[in-house]
Design a protein around this motif. Structure first.
Motif, PDB file in Angstrom:
ATOM      1  N   ALA A 181      13.236   1.536  12.687  1.00 28.88           N
ATOM      2  CA  ALA A 181      12.509   2.555  13.442  1.00 28.88           C
ATOM      3  C   ALA A 181      11.941   3.487  12.551  1.00 28.88           C
ATOM      4  CB  ALA A 181      13.312   3.040  14.661  1.00 28.88           C
ATOM      5  N   ALA A 182      12.550   4.190  11.528  1.00 20.52           N
ATOM      6  CA  ALA A 182      12.084   5.179  11.030  1.00 20.52           C
ATOM      7  C   ALA A 182      10.949   4.796  10.028  1.00 20.52           C
ATOM      8  CB  ALA A 182      13.115   6.062  10.046  1.00 20.52           C
ATOM      9  N   ILE A 183      10.910   3.790   9.398  1.00 19.57           N
ATOM     10  CA  ILE A 183      10.149   3.196   8.409  1.00 19.57           C
ATOM     11  C   ILE A 183       8.710   2.585   9.055  1.00 19.57           C
ATOM     12  CG2 ILE A 183      10.615   0.509   8.220  1.00 19.57           C
ATOM     13  CD1 ILE A 183      10.300   3.128   5.026  1.00 19.57           C
ATOM     14  N   THR A 184       9.184   2.116  10.226  1.00 22.31           N
ATOM     15  CA  THR A 184       7.890   1.812  11.163  1.00 22.31           C
ATOM     16  C   THR A 184       6.965   2.801  11.306  1.00 22.31           C
ATOM     17  OG1 THR A 184       9.170  -0.145  11.981  1.00 22.31           O
ATOM     18  CG2 THR A 184       7.207   0.609  13.075  1.00 22.31           C
ATOM     19  N   LYS A 185       7.584   3.856  11.728  1.00 19.43           N
ATOM     20  CA  LYS A 185       6.918   5.089  11.981  1.00 19.43           C
ATOM     21  C   LYS A 185       6.125   5.529  10.723  1.00 19.43           C
ATOM     22  CE  LYS A 185       7.519   9.816  13.816  1.00 19.43           C
ATOM     23  NZ  LYS A 185       8.454  10.646  14.359  1.00 19.43           N
ATOM     24  N   ALA A 186       6.930   5.564   9.588  1.00 24.80           N
ATOM     25  CA  ALA A 186       6.303   6.348   8.469  1.00 24.80           C
ATOM     26  C   ALA A 186       5.018   5.288   7.883  1.00 24.80           C
ATOM     27  CB  ALA A 186       7.363   6.063   7.182  1.00 24.80           C
ATOM     28  N   LEU A 187       5.310   3.990   8.007  1.00 29.53           N
ATOM     29  CA  LEU A 187       4.103   3.075   7.561  1.00 29.53           C
ATOM     30  C   LEU A 187       2.838   3.212   8.243  1.00 29.53           C
ATOM     31  CD1 LEU A 187       6.274  -0.166   7.034  1.00 29.53           C
ATOM     32  CD2 LEU A 187       5.139   1.152   4.984  1.00 29.53           C
ATOM     33  N   LYS A 188       3.303   3.622   9.535  1.00 30.47           N
ATOM     34  CA  LYS A 188       1.993   3.956  10.314  1.00 30.47           C
ATOM     35  C   LYS A 188       1.294   5.477   9.929  1.00 30.47           C
ATOM     36  CE  LYS A 188       3.403   1.291  14.357  1.00 30.47           C
ATOM     37  NZ  LYS A 188       3.956   1.231  15.964  1.00 30.47           N
ATOM     38  N   LYS A 199      11.642   9.345   0.982  1.00 26.78           N
ATOM     39  CA  LYS A 199      10.204   9.992   1.296  1.00 26.78           C
ATOM     40  C   LYS A 199       9.143   8.978   1.393  1.00 26.78           C
ATOM     41  CE  LYS A 199      10.977  14.673  -0.601  1.00 26.78           C
ATOM     42  NZ  LYS A 199      10.123  15.841  -1.608  1.00 26.78           N
ATOM     43  N   MET A 200       8.242   9.282   2.060  1.00 24.43           N
ATOM     44  CA  MET A 200       6.912   8.503   1.990  1.00 24.43           C
ATOM     45  C   MET A 200       5.810   9.400   2.325  1.00 24.43           C
ATOM     46  SD  MET A 200       6.054   4.731   3.984  1.00 24.43           S
ATOM     47  CE  MET A 200       7.171   3.621   3.138  1.00 24.43           C
ATOM     48  N   ASP A 201       4.651   9.282   1.574  1.00 22.33           N
ATOM     49  CA  ASP A 201       3.763  10.086   1.575  1.00 22.33           C
ATOM     50  C   ASP A 201       3.936  11.495   1.649  1.00 22.33           C
ATOM     51  OD1 ASP A 201       1.781   7.693   1.923  1.00 22.33           O
ATOM     52  OD2 ASP A 201       2.083   7.557   4.054  1.00 22.33           O
ATOM     53  N   GLY A 202       5.022  11.805   0.909  1.00 29.18           N
ATOM     54  CA  GLY A 202       5.425  13.133   0.685  1.00 29.18           C
ATOM     55  C   GLY A 202       6.498  13.805   1.756  1.00 29.18           C
ATOM     56  N   LYS A 236       0.776  -1.118  -0.207  1.00 30.40           N
ATOM     57  CA  LYS A 236      -0.031  -0.157   0.108  1.00 30.40           C
ATOM     58  C   LYS A 236       0.851   1.273   0.189  1.00 30.40           C
ATOM     59  CE  LYS A 236      -3.705  -2.324   2.320  1.00 30.40           C
ATOM     60  NZ  LYS A 236      -4.555  -2.419   3.775  1.00 30.40           N
ATOM     61  N   LYS A 237       2.140   1.194   0.524  1.00 28.70           N
ATOM     62  CA  LYS A 237       2.967   2.497   0.662  1.00 28.70           C
ATOM     63  C   LYS A 237       4.053   2.216  -0.304  1.00 28.70           C
ATOM     64  CE  LYS A 237       1.072   4.210   4.537  1.00 28.70           C
ATOM     65  NZ  LYS A 237       1.073   5.812   4.920  1.00 28.70           N
ATOM     66  N   THR A 238       4.662   3.541  -0.515  1.00 24.90           N
ATOM     67  CA  THR A 238       5.924   3.622  -1.681  1.00 24.90           C
ATOM     68  C   THR A 238       6.838   4.395  -0.867  1.00 24.90           C
ATOM     69  OG1 THR A 238       4.540   3.203  -3.427  1.00 24.90           O
ATOM     70  CG2 THR A 238       6.620   4.305  -3.831  1.00 24.90           C
ATOM     71  N   LEU A 239       8.190   3.832  -0.885  1.00 23.25           N
ATOM     72  CA  LEU A 239       9.242   4.525  -0.384  1.00 23.25           C
ATOM     73  C   LEU A 239       9.936   5.190  -1.492  1.00 23.25           C
ATOM     74  CD1 LEU A 239      11.430   5.266   1.942  1.00 23.25           C
ATOM     75  CD2 LEU A 239      12.529   2.957   1.481  1.00 23.25           C
ATOM     76  N   GLU A 240      10.184   6.463  -1.670  1.00 28.00           N
ATOM     77  CA  GLU A 240      10.717   7.147  -2.822  1.00 28.00           C
ATOM     78  C   GLU A 240      12.343   7.160  -2.213  1.00 28.00           C
ATOM     79  OE1 GLU A 240       9.250  10.840  -3.506  1.00 28.00           O
ATOM     80  OE2 GLU A 240       7.091  10.244  -3.868  1.00 28.00           O
ATOM     81  N   LEU A 241      13.117   6.743  -3.009  1.00 30.99           N
ATOM     82  CA  LEU A 241      14.445   6.572  -2.900  1.00 30.99           C
ATOM     83  C   LEU A 241      15.242   7.470  -3.827  1.00 30.99           C
ATOM     84  CD1 LEU A 241      16.898   5.515  -1.283  1.00 30.99           C
ATOM     85  CD2 LEU A 241      16.802   3.469  -2.848  1.00 30.99           C
TER      86      LEU A 241
END
Length: 271
Positions: free
Chosen positions: A263-270, A240-243, A94-99
């Motif tokens: 830790a950072a990606i877990t927070k971003a996914l939430k 970036k995730m969700d802008g 459902k989510k996309t990580l911009e790299l």
């Protein structure tokens, strides 16, 4: 000697002198014409050489020509304008990580060595997709070509498969192959192919090698670089995730270790 013979001899002498002067004048004229002709040819040759030199100096470089190309050959497994949208992962994510990365970036190398395997596993597990945006600004800073050439080679790997792209990207950033920032090693096709031979899907892959040597995806790489330039991102690596930027706790920088990233990606996914 009679007076008559004396006059005749003088007349003959004057005639011979006149004829000799005429012959000399003709020689001088011919010599002058040759000298002028040679000089004109020399001047034209110099002018032609200067003109050619100026033309060559004003001729756009291969990368400038690629940037201005009207027709762009995009790799497979891309979408969007000129194939500059590169999204890899399961459709169910459902989510996309911009790299955002530059191939020559030393910090990107540290990031990939510390976090790359975690990202690859997360993508394989369907936690999120990744959207890759390649940059070439380090070439501009050093008047080099390595960032552009590596980005084009990454396009050749993507044309093989998304998995080949990810594995090749990891190899380029590895401690074994990633050069110092001041060493424009990625500008050499042979070196990019050497790195590729460490990737199973690309080892001795003639189609990949031909694409690298022919610059098949050079124009695509320049379009991708423009996409980065338009993004507003100021440095690499950037996530970036969700802008919103994904950063290490208490920092504005990308997480550089597995623990920081998780830790950072877990927070971003939430979010």
């Amino acid at each position: 000697m009679s007076k008559r013979n004396s006059q005749a001899n003088k007349s003959a002498a004057r005639e011979r002198l006149r004829a000799e002067r005429e012959r000399q004048a003709k020689k001088d004229k011919a010599r002058k014409q040759i000298v002028v002709g040679v000089s004109v040819v020399a001047v034209l040759a110099v002018a032609g050489a200067v003109g050619y030199g100026v033309m060559q100096l004003n001729k756009p470089s291969a990368w400038e020509a690629a940037a201005d190309a009207k027709n762009v050959t995009a790799p497979k497994n891309t979408s969007g304008d000129d194939g500059t949208t590169v999204v890899i992962g399961k459709d169910s994510a459902k989510k996309t990580l911009e790299l955002y990365e530059d191939a020559r970036c030393p910090i990107c190398s540290v990031f990939e060595q510390g976090v790359g395997e975690t990202i690859a596993k997360d993508v394989e597990d369907g936690k999120y997709k990744i959207k890759y945006i390649g940059a070439t600004f380090l070439d501009n800073a050093s008047n080099g070509e390595g960032s552009k050439n590596a980005l084009s080679a990454l396009g050749a790997a993507l044309d093989v498969s998304p998995e080949a792209f990810l594995d090749y990207k990891a190899a380029l950033y590895s401690a074994k192959y990633h050069p110092e920032e001041t060493d424009d090693k990625f500008a050499k096709d042979d070196y990019l192919i050497e790195v590729a031979n460490s990737v199973d899907a690309l080892k001795d892959n003639k189609a990949f090698q031909k694409a690298v040597k022919d610059g098949t995806f050079d124009a695509w790489a320049m379009r991708m670089s423009k996409t980065f330039d338009k993004s507003g991102v100021q440095g690499t690596p950037t996530l970036k995730m969700d802008g919103e930027k994904v950063t290490a706790e208490g920092s504005d920088n990308a997480p550089m270790t597995e623990a920081e990233f998780t830790a950072a990606i877990t927070k971003a996914l939430k979010g």
